[in-house]
Scaffold this active site. Structure first.
Site, PDB file in Angstrom:
ATOM      1  N   HIS A 181       1.131  -1.339  -0.164  1.00  0.00           N
ATOM      2  CA  HIS A 181       0.019  -0.021  -0.678  1.00  0.00           C
ATOM      3  C   HIS A 181       0.974   1.409  -0.089  1.00  0.00           C
ATOM      4  CE1 HIS A 181      -3.907   2.135   1.391  1.00  0.00           C
ATOM      5  NE2 HIS A 181      -2.180   3.110   1.919  1.00  0.00           N
ATOM      6  N   GLU A 182       2.093   1.484   0.845  1.00  0.00           N
ATOM      7  CA  GLU A 182       2.978   2.687   1.093  1.00  0.00           C
ATOM      8  C   GLU A 182       3.173   2.747  -0.636  1.00  0.00           C
ATOM      9  OE1 GLU A 182       1.900   4.738   2.543  1.00  0.00           O
ATOM     10  OE2 GLU A 182       0.723   3.360   3.932  1.00  0.00           O
ATOM     11  N   HIS A 185       1.304   4.380  -3.536  1.00  0.00           N
ATOM     12  CA  HIS A 185       1.417   5.807  -3.014  1.00  0.00           C
ATOM     13  C   HIS A 185       2.878   6.760  -3.267  1.00  0.00           C
ATOM     14  CE1 HIS A 185      -1.717   6.103  -0.501  1.00  0.00           C
ATOM     15  NE2 HIS A 185      -1.182   5.685   0.291  1.00  0.00           N
ATOM     16  N   GLU A 268      -6.500   6.876  -1.249  1.00  0.00           N
ATOM     17  CA  GLU A 268      -6.641   5.980  -0.860  1.00  0.00           C
ATOM     18  C   GLU A 268      -7.607   4.161  -0.695  1.00  0.00           C
ATOM     19  OE1 GLU A 268      -4.801   5.245   2.075  1.00  0.00           O
ATOM     20  OE2 GLU A 268      -3.870   7.376   2.307  1.00  0.00           O
TER      21      GLU A 268
END
Length: 625
Positions: A181-182, A185, A268
């Site tokens: 997930h990070e 980003h 998100e």
């Protein structure tokens, strides 16, 4: 990769524009209200003017307002906000490491890491190799909650932060889901927008800080000075001004929360979806989100700086009295999007502790063969590297020696040994000698992977140590009078990923070329170097024309003669071009190397080098030849 990261980066740029518009509206509202507050509390208006303010329908309403005073007040507010934003931007100019330290993070190092921490570092390495970006330094926050963040302006200066609770309560699959997930980003271009958001919101919230300061430090002397200048007792006006500014500060916080919610929530959802595509294991990130729901501390972060940086986190870091201000979508909605069959129950913290220590196969009910194909290949590539070299790449003391060993050539050993002895730190020659035999057996692409892994260790050098090390690497590369592809890549890579830590001007903070036409000479130089990697002249011309076609340019365009040394001067505008321009450049490069329907080792090496420098996500098995 299924995710179109170029489109995602363009979306992030659009969100940045939205952020600027919302920020401008918020500032305008605060300026108007600050003017009104000053005029009323400090008596800059006559008594009849107060009555006039209550009757805007009066034909003299506009003409009777003290426009000169309001103009000066507005200018002062604009200047103060701009100054505060600029100071905050300067504070954040060194990128992700500043954010990590502000949130109480301490840097993890393989040398002192425990088993759980090493597992985390290994997951981060795998994801970095799998996505073709520098291995980011990892910072651990002593928080019992489950949360994480990615911060920086670009992949070159990105850091990953994670809480102790994440290590204690998540198993490897769930940890990989959070890290994926990070990384999304990082790859989606969200970090630059997020770090700008910190500075902008700090500016509009400063008015409240000024009111609080005035309330605490104001004195009768201040009131006397002002009252004497106005020939009236205005001490109460000072108190009213301070309280009014604090109210405006809360209003600024209100605007800031709305802005964060407006630009963060959908990103998100995208990061969650990207993490699923990365890992091909929905249970990983879904399990991490369920763990937040079951953990006693949830995802809350206690650090005092967490509020202004709440939009960076994996989960909602701050308690909100209304979902209107939430920087993240509701937890249950995020889980349902990933796992539609979820019944709605969360695991207990005792169950989380038990699962976090169990093997992946036990917690998922199957063998851990569900990783993203790129992550599987990355893990295989890391396992194929000699243990001594892998160990050396992970430690600050040996990372410089490993890079030097990658630059040493068998035909110039004696001369290069002297350079290392004379220009290097004490003991460097011994360490290079210990590593060289193993390094000399590796293919150039493997050497590039080792340098990629060495980035966190190299970032622990001081500025002077790095400058000396960079000078040594340049001397080693020039021993034979010219730079080959590996040497050129290592030098550019060091400057881009490590040098940017010491020189903020090297960071990619702003896109320069938004149209291909603006950087066409640089694009043609890049294509020429790429075409020259083909094995003979006919294939070189074929590659050149294929690249031109991919760009939509005339295939009769003459190919310039460009060396790696000359290409170095074109790199800044190529590296700082807009996402869709980079997409065109990448399509051009792939068309050129695949013109003869095969990719040789030199072409693969060049593509991987350029992907790292242009910050184009590339899986490790994309160019199997």
């Amino acid at each position: 990769m299924a995710v179109d990261f170029f489109a995602a980066q363009d979306k992030a740029r659009s969100n940045t524009k939205l952020l600027v518009v919302l920020f401008s509206l918020a500032v305008f509202c605060l300026v108007v209200l600050t003017n009104l507050l000053l005029l009323v509390t400090l008596g800059f208006m006559e008594s009849e003017h107060y009555q006039l303010l209550l009757h805007p329908q009066d034909p003299n309403w506009l003409s009777q307002l003290p426009w000169s005073m309001m103009g000066w007040v507005s200018l002062a507010v604009f200047v103060v906000i701009a100054a505060v934003v600029s100071i905050k931007q300067a504070e954040l100019s060194q990128g992700g490491q500043v954010v990590a330290k502000a949130l109480g993070g301490s840097r993890l190092d393989h040398a002192s890491a425990d088993a759980k921490q090493r597992q985390l570092l290994n997951v981060v390495e795998e994801m970095a190799i799998a996505s073709g970006v520098p291995v980011p330094p990892v910072y651990l926050m002593s928080e019992s909650s489950i949360n994480a963040f990615a911060a920086g302006y670009s992949p070159a200066d990105a850091v990953i932060g994670i809480t102790q609770g994440s290590l204690d309560l998540l198993n490897r699959d769930q940890l990989q889901g959070v890290i994926a997930h990070e990384f999304s980003h990082i790859l989606n271009g969200d970090m630059r927008m997020n770090i700008r958001l910190i500075a902008l919101l700090h500016g509009i919230e400063f008015i409240g800080h000024a009111g609080y300061f005035l309330l605490r430090s104001g004195s009768r002397r201040t009131a006397v000075v002002i009252s004497s200048s106005k020939s009236k007792d205005n001490g109460g006006g000072i108190l009213g001004l301070a309280l009014g500014l604090m109210v405006l500060g809360y209003l600024g916080t209100f605007f800031g929360s709305l802005i964060k919610a407006a630009v963060s929530r959908q990103r998100e959802f995208l990061a969650d979806a990207s993490a699923v595509q990365f890992t091909r294991n929905p249970a990983g990130i879904a399990g991490a989100l369920k763990a937040i729901g079951g953990a006693h501390s949830g995802s809350k972060v206690k650090n005092p700086n967490a509020d202004e940086m709440s939009h960076l986190f994996f989960g909602e870091a701050i308690s909100r009295w209304s979902s209107l201000f939430a920087t993240h979508p509701p937890l249950k909605e995020r889980i349902k999007r990933i796992d539609p069959s979820w019944a709605g129950s969360f695991p207990t913290e005792a169950e989380l502790i038990r699962q976090s220590t169990a093997p992946a196969a036990e917690t998922t009910g199957r063998k851990p063969q569900h990783q993203w194909a790129g992550a599987e290949v990355a893990a295989t590539l890391l396992a194929a590297l000699p243990a001594l070299l892998l160990h050396s790449s992970r430690h600050a003391a040996s990372a410089p020696a490993l890079c030097c060993a990658c630059l040493v050539q068998p035909d110039y050993l004696e001369k290069q040994w002297d350079l290392i002895k004379n220009l290097g730190q004490a003991g460097l020659l011994h360490n290079v000698d210990k590593l060289y035999d193993e390094v000399s057996k590796l293919a150039p692409v493997q050497k590039l992977q080792l340098v990629q892994l060495a980035v966190p260790g190299l970032k622990q050098l001081t500025k002077q140590q790095f400058e000396d090390f960079q000078q040594l690497c340049e001397a080693l590369s020039q021993t034979d009078g010219e730079e080959d592809l590996l040497e050129w890549t290592v030098l550019r890579w060091l400057q881009h990923c490590v040098g940017s830590q010491f020189d903020p001007l090297l960071l990619h903070k702003k896109d320069i070329g938004s149209q291909l036409s603006a950087i066409e000479p640089a694009a043609l130089a890049l294509l020429a170097v790429c075409a020259d990697q083909a094995q003979h002249q006919q294939l070189q011309q074929q590659a050149w024309q294929a690249g031109l076609q991919a760009l939509g340019l005339d295939i009769t365009t003459a190919k310039p003669s460009i060396s790696f040394e000359q290409l170095k001067h074109y790199l800044p505008e190529l590296m700082h071009s807009a996402p869709q321009v980079k997409k065109q450049l990448w399509q051009m490069l792939k068309a050129a190397v695949r013109a003869d329907e095969q990719v040789n080792e030199q072409e693969e090496m060049l593509l991987r080098a350029l992907a790292l420098l242009l910050e184009v996500p590339v899986s490790p098995n994309e160019f199997n030849h």
